[in-house]
Scaffold this motif. Structure first.
Motif, PDB file in Angstrom:
ATOM      1  N   ARG A 275      42.569  37.089  35.484  1.00  6.64           N
ATOM      2  CA  ARG A 275      43.832  37.816  35.625  1.00  6.64           C
ATOM      3  C   ARG A 275      44.012  38.830  34.510  1.00  6.64           C
ATOM      4  O   ARG A 275      44.524  39.941  34.730  1.00  6.64           O
ATOM      5  N   GLU A 277      41.625  40.332  32.893  1.00 11.16           N
ATOM      6  CA  GLU A 277      40.706  41.425  33.171  1.00 11.16           C
ATOM      7  C   GLU A 277      41.269  42.370  34.235  1.00 11.16           C
ATOM      8  O   GLU A 277      41.071  43.597  34.180  1.00 11.16           O
ATOM      9  N   SER A 278      41.981  41.819  35.220  1.00  5.73           N
ATOM     10  CA  SER A 278      42.623  42.655  36.249  1.00  5.73           C
ATOM     11  C   SER A 278      43.711  43.528  35.643  1.00  5.73           C
ATOM     12  O   SER A 278      43.837  44.713  35.972  1.00  5.73           O
ATOM     13  N   VAL A 279      44.483  42.941  34.723  1.00  2.12           N
ATOM     14  CA  VAL A 279      45.520  43.728  34.030  1.00  2.12           C
ATOM     15  C   VAL A 279      44.873  44.824  33.213  1.00  2.12           C
ATOM     16  O   VAL A 279      45.376  45.960  33.124  1.00  2.12           O
ATOM     17  N   ASP A 280      43.727  44.523  32.607  1.00  2.29           N
ATOM     18  CA  ASP A 280      43.025  45.512  31.815  1.00  2.29           C
ATOM     19  C   ASP A 280      42.612  46.720  32.660  1.00  2.29           C
ATOM     20  O   ASP A 280      42.736  47.874  32.230  1.00  2.29           O
ATOM     21  N   GLU A 281      42.147  46.449  33.886  1.00  2.00           N
ATOM     22  CA  GLU A 281      41.755  47.549  34.779  1.00  2.00           C
ATOM     23  C   GLU A 281      42.976  48.395  35.176  1.00  2.00           C
ATOM     24  O   GLU A 281      42.904  49.629  35.249  1.00  2.00           O
ATOM     25  N   GLU A 282      44.097  47.748  35.465  1.00  2.00           N
ATOM     26  CA  GLU A 282      45.318  48.486  35.845  1.00  2.00           C
ATOM     27  C   GLU A 282      45.789  49.349  34.698  1.00  2.00           C
ATOM     28  O   GLU A 282      46.192  50.503  34.882  1.00  2.00           O
ATOM     29  N   LEU A 283      45.721  48.816  33.477  1.00  2.00           N
ATOM     30  CA  LEU A 283      46.123  49.607  32.312  1.00  2.00           C
ATOM     31  C   LEU A 283      45.224  50.820  32.135  1.00  2.00           C
ATOM     32  O   LEU A 283      45.654  51.906  31.753  1.00  2.00           O
ATOM     33  N   ASP A 285      43.816  52.546  34.508  1.00  2.00           N
ATOM     34  CA  ASP A 285      44.243  53.583  35.462  1.00  2.00           C
ATOM     35  C   ASP A 285      45.486  54.298  34.965  1.00  2.00           C
ATOM     36  O   ASP A 285      45.611  55.524  35.067  1.00  2.00           O
ATOM     37  N   ILE A 286      46.432  53.535  34.414  1.00  2.00           N
ATOM     38  CA  ILE A 286      47.683  54.149  33.913  1.00  2.00           C
ATOM     39  C   ILE A 286      47.375  55.071  32.747  1.00  2.00           C
ATOM     40  O   ILE A 286      47.903  56.194  32.646  1.00  2.00           O
ATOM     41  N   SER A 289      45.912  58.336  33.986  1.00  4.55           N
ATOM     42  CA  SER A 289      46.925  59.208  34.605  1.00  4.55           C
ATOM     43  C   SER A 289      47.772  59.885  33.543  1.00  4.55           C
ATOM     44  O   SER A 289      48.045  61.085  33.611  1.00  4.55           O
TER      45      SER A 289
END
Length: 606
Positions: A275, A277-283, A285-286, A289
């Motif tokens: 989980r 690591e998933s948050v790390d990927e979302e961060l 992307d942000i 941007s």
């Protein structure tokens, strides 16, 4: 057909109710008894402006009503229905009320209507031939209408009327275009300048909104940069130039993942590691941007250039808006209008050529209509003159004069041109439109010669009341015979027409009176005829007879014991009618006069 006439408080008539049938009805009575009041009643319900005496009835309301049976498709019915008044069982109720202290009221089938509407309907149902009423036929328009009825030229008149209307409509179009041409150049200049202004700006849909959004971004660039930098510093300090020991979200998440992995118990902490690591990927992307926002802030362009473009587009919107899309739509419409304005001279020239051709066609129809009238005029004049001989007016004659305003050469040329067109050729004749009107090119006049050697004079100026009444009877007889011979479906009786004759027997007696009555009876075969007469030889031909008489009535309302005169109307039949005919013959009801009355009634049966 008039079925019933009811009267209240009209002159000396307190109340009368007359039921009429088909054929001929005679109204008789002594001189001064009030027979003319019946005609006044019919004039009232026909919408006429009649000044009636109110002797002994000054405080009462005058009221009259006629009930007519009509066909659903007759002219009177159409006039009523177009005004929102429907028939009641095939009947029209024409009512007139004259209150003693109020304005008169006209009522049609229970609906209060303008007096003019009652007149329009009544004129299609009743024709009164009295000394005053006959002056209507002194007008050229009514003489023309009667001649056209006799000529049965409906098709030619319809063709002429259609072409005449087309000519008037074309003239309206030309007048409009001519008025527009005076300002067409100014309009064209305005359209060209407007289209050029829009084309020079070359806007596109949505552009103004895009520019305003860009301007807003540039005007808020400092705040945007500062906020994005702070956000990146908190999320991933490596994206910006900050101190290396800056703590950020990405670093802390990485530290958390390593700490859980160092425990070495993946069965317990494996899900948490996944989980994070998933948050790390979302961060990531942000962060990508937001970093892109910083790069775009350097490419938004010059604020002065953007403001200039916005000013240009706002100017277009203010003039042709409310937005750029409407400006572009207006531009397309303006282009079409400009093409029409620039082409108007050619369009006007084409319409003027069309008008020349149409005027020529109107002239052709006018000549055909004139010929039909001239042919019918000779026949009508001869037939009426023959009828006058039968009505004790030997030597009297009617000349129906049709004068074309076109000269002979114009008539011949138009007739020749019509023939050439039928053969496939084409030619145009100059037609003077001033010689035309909505009814053709003719002046029509009925000229009456009352006795041999007399000058031909216009109707209404050359005969007494009685002579005019007999002239009108001769005209109606000729018309009825013509209708019956041409098309019985168009006869006056089927159209519901009622002919009323007053003074028709003035100056007539003996065999001429008998012939007069017989001719009225002949007319009643095709129409309802009501005649006011003092001659027994005329009254005897009627199927129905009413007598009008006076009586003295004691006035007991005021207790003074006075009296007043009333007029009463009674229907006479059988012996009563024989007695009335006897009185009319001899002024008395002796055995001899009764015998003569009996013989006269028998001889008058058709």
């Amino acid at each position: 057909m008039l079925e019933e006439l009811e009267i209240r408080n009209l002159g000396p008539i307190r109340h009368a109710n007359l039921g009429f049938g088909t054929g001929m009805t005679a109204i008789t009575g002594e001189t001064g008894a009030g027979k003319s009041m019946l005609l006044d009643a019919i004039r009232l319900i026909s919408g006429a402006s009649v000044q009636t005496g109110r002797t002994d009835t000054a405080s009462a309301d005058i009221w009259a009503q006629g009930i007519f049976h009509v066909e659903q498709d007759c002219t009177a019915s159409s006039i009523a229905q177009s005004a929102g008044v429907e028939l009641e069982d095939g009947e029209l109720f024409l009512t007139r009320s004259l209150p003693s202290h109020k304005r008169s009221r006209a009522i049609l089938n229970g609906h209060t209507v303008p007096r003019s509407l009652l007149h329009d309907v009544g004129s299609e149902l009743v024709t009164i031939h009295g000394q005053a009423d006959q002056m209507r036929l002194a007008s050229s328009a009514r003489q023309r209408d009667m001649l056209d009825r006799y000529a049965h030229n409906e098709q030619i008149r319809g063709e002429y009327a259609a072409r005449w209307r087309a000519l008037q409509q074309l003239d309206e179009r030309l007048n409009t275009l001519n008025r527009q041409q005076s300002s067409a150049q100014d309009r064209a200049d305005y359209l060209r300048a407007s289209i050029a202004a829009i084309d020079d700006a070359s806007p596109h849909t949505g552009e103004l909104e895009e520019l305003k959004s860009r301007r807003e971004r540039i005007e808020n660039l400092a705040a945007i940069t500062q906020g994005v930098n702070k956000a990146l510093a908190a999320l991933d300090a490596s994206q910006i130039d900050v101190e290396e020991d800056q703590s950020d979200a990405v670093t802390k998440i990485h530290d958390a993942v390593r700490a859980l992995e160092d425990i070495g118990v993946p069965a317990v902490f494996g899900e948490s590691i996944t989980r994070l690591e998933s948050v790390d990927e979302e961060l990531a992307d942000i962060v990508f941007s937001l970093a892109g926002q910083l790069d775009s802030n350097d490419e938004d362009g010059d604020l002065d250039v953007i403001n200039g473009r916005i000013h240009t587009l706002n100017g277009l919107v203010q003039r042709w808006g409310p937005d750029v899309e409407h400006v572009l739509q207006w531009r397309d419409k303006a282009q079409l209008e400009l093409e029409d304005v620039e082409a108007s001279p050619e369009h006007v020239a084409a319409l003027r050529l069309q008008r020349i051709e149409l005027l020529h066609e109107v002239g052709e129809s006018a000549v055909r209509l004139s010929k039909s009238r001239s042919s019918a005029a000779k026949k009508l004049g001869a037939q009426v003159s023959s009828e006058l001989d039968s009505l004790a007016m030997q030597g009297s004659c009617l000349d129906v004069q049709v004068t074309s305003r076109f000269d002979a050469s114009t008539v011949a040329s138009l007739e020749s041109a019509r023939s050439d067109t039928a053969d496939g050729a084409s030619s145009q004749i100059d037609v003077d439109e001033r010689l035309l009107d909505s009814h053709g090119c003719d002046d029509i006049e009925f000229l009456f010669t009352p006795f041999p050697g007399s000058a031909r004079l216009p109707m209404g100026k050359s005969a007494s009341g009685g002579e005019l009444s007999r002239l009108m009877l001769a005209l109606e007889l000729s018309m009825a015979e013509r209708e019956a011979g041409h098309d019985t479906s168009a006869s006056a009786v089927e159209q519901g027409m009622v002919f009323i004759f007053d003074e028709v027997d003035a100056g007539v007696g003996g065999k001429a009176a008998v012939e007069l009555g017989r001719r009225l009876a002949i007319l009643s075969r095709n129409a309802q005829v009501i005649v006011v007469t003092h001659l027994a030889q005329v009254a005897s031909w009627a199927q129905t007879q009413f007598t009008v008489s006076k009586r003295t009535v004691e006035s007991a309302s005021d207790g003074a014991g006075g009296s007043h005169i009333e007029t009463v109307v009674n229907r006479v039949e059988g012996d009563s009618r024989q007695h009335e005919i006897a009185r009319m013959l001899a002024g008395s009801e002796s055995a001899t006069s009764l015998r003569h009355a009996h013989e006269l009634l028998n001889a008058s049966r058709m």
